[in-house]
Enzyme design. Sequence first.
Site, PDB file in Angstrom:
ATOM      1  N   ASP A 272       0.859  -1.184   0.000  1.00 27.98           N
ATOM      2  CA  ASP A 272       0.000   0.000   0.000  1.00 27.98           C
ATOM      3  C   ASP A 272       0.901   1.241   0.000  1.00 27.98           C
ATOM      4  OD1 ASP A 272      -1.719  -2.123   0.563  1.00 27.98           O
ATOM      5  OD2 ASP A 272      -3.037  -0.889   1.808  1.00 27.98           O
TER       6      ASP A 272
ATOM      7  N   LYS B 280      -6.952   3.229  -3.536  1.00 25.07           N
ATOM      8  CA  LYS B 280      -7.422   3.147  -2.151  1.00 25.07           C
ATOM      9  C   LYS B 280      -7.703   4.549  -1.649  1.00 25.07           C
ATOM     10  CE  LYS B 280      -5.472   1.737   2.342  1.00 25.07           C
ATOM     11  NZ  LYS B 280      -4.377   1.025   3.020  1.00 25.07           N
TER      12      LYS B 280
ATOM     13  N   LYS C  46     -10.170  -0.163  -2.859  1.00 19.33           N
ATOM     14  CA  LYS C  46     -10.130  -0.425  -1.417  1.00 19.33           C
ATOM     15  C   LYS C  46     -10.450   0.853  -0.642  1.00 19.33           C
ATOM     16  CE  LYS C  46      -6.957  -1.666   2.355  1.00 19.33           C
ATOM     17  NZ  LYS C  46      -5.623  -2.149   2.743  1.00 19.33           N
TER      18      LYS C  46
END
Lengths: 311, 288
Positions: free
Chosen positions: A142, A207, A243
């Site tokens: 991430d 995300k 996400k």
Amino acid sequence: MAVQPPRTLRALLTEIGPVDQVGIEERVAKYTTRSIKKASKVQALKLAVSMVDLTTLEGKDTPGKVASLCLKALHPHDDPTIPSTAAVCVYPRLVKHAKKLLRNSPVKIASVATAFPSGQAPLETRLAEVRAAVEDGADEIDMVISRGAFLAGELALVQDEISAVREACGPATLKVILETSELETYDNIRAASFLAMRVLRPGDFIKTSTGKTSSNATLGNNQVMLDAIRDFYLETGTPIAMKPAGGIRTAKQAIQFLIAVKETLGDAWLNNARYRFGASALLNDLLRQLAKEKTGAYQAPYSFTEASGSY
Amino acid sequence: MTRLPITKTPKCYVGGAFIRSESGRVYAHNDSAGAFACNIPLCTRKDLRNAVETAAKAGPGWSKRSAYNRGQILYRIAEMLESRAGEMSAALALTGASPTTAAREVRASIDRAVHYAGWTDKYESLLGSVNPVSTPHFNFTVMEPMGVIGILAPEEAPLLGLLSMVLPAIASGNTAIALASHSQPYPSILLGEILAVSDLPGGVVNLLTGKRADILPTMATHAHLRAVYAAADKTERTEIQRGAAEHVKRTVFIHSETPCDWFEEKAQGPYQIRHFLEAKTTWHPIGA
């Protein structure tokens, strides 16, 4: 008078089209009125469990805490029909400890890297962090984008950094955190989504947030990003995953997010390869609601394990 | 020019806010002459669930307050009730109580709040103990609140009965959700407005209105409620016990078949507080 966005950003927005803020908010308000009951509710709750990236991102994290998090991710509940979560999400230093428990299991290891949550470190340092995490066994990385550069209009710089991190990831899946609360407008979120998607591989994620700022994933910014994914998919055929992270604490919210996915992207995105929840407290509430559906009685939150401290 | 009447929409006091039922349903409440008085929220099990969540959130803060401070707040309830005694008497008279009876019930309710305000920092020394043991230890039993308490208030004495059940539960640091009298709900609506200005933190007392049949089964089975305190008849008691057995919930009953005198001395006291306490015994070594 409102400040004009930088020229590069305006050019990109002209190309991809702006966001109708009022329309988005009206649309997502309707998601909260759907009635999902009984069997479909159980299905949605179990699906949500299988999409959770069970997260612990605190300064006080220890190998022991990560171990209990991993065990919880593998077996969230006694009930064997409840699936394991999609992944655990930890800081790079703790990846090797998670790997010990999750080797040969369906639960993936995600690690935040690139000087999370600010991203304010030299690019070389950030790339080294990514490589180290992947070497230790992280399946997913991430990363955070440089919000400062984005807002200043240095879009090429932001995009080049994402490309560099993607290269550093090797086989690992990349999730690009836009940090929506710092991008300030829906237009910027859409622009940043496109910027990232154009250099991502199929199956990589965009995300919403780090979970470290005051405002996190909302139905609104989730919808803007889902719309961007849909438009990008229709244009290029590349499926990008999504996400939302931070602020999703209840099963009810999770179901509303799933409704958004179903009604925007369809069933192809309703699996944990294409949609994830970055959350810590959410899992316990999902289990609690599943127990309620099974027994018929409302459950107390303390009947569900809290591995330690924060989640 | 005639002025249009400004009538109040009765709302339930939950989590320090005034809510309508999530169901949006109401039932018509008539005065003793049979004329329409107002619409009362018809709360559902989901309202109960929401109230339990908010009561659970309020619990730690309330129980961590000093016993003395809880006493001050309970006394403040008495003060606020005193200043709106006239309005409360009128609310009781709505369903037929004579002005004298209504005034007497309000007076007794104020006294009851003062009574429990006095007990908050005293029951511990009465109910807790220092136990004699044969080893070199100090052995204490201290009294701790249980958590969230569900209350089914009696049909009669809509103010005094309700307060007499709620006050001993919250005096020790529990939080409470009470279903008010179905036939005489208006005093509980007014009580909510009084509690809201009594320095009582939001969520400590939550007052619902509606049908017993809608609330009772969920109150019995909800695992997060640690005890149920109910004025109930035989059938209701059986149902509550069946539901409570699943999570080993404490049940305390007032038999509604036999008339209860809420005014008498026996209706108050530290033993009412003890119903909702958990005893914790600790061993502490005496210095070598």
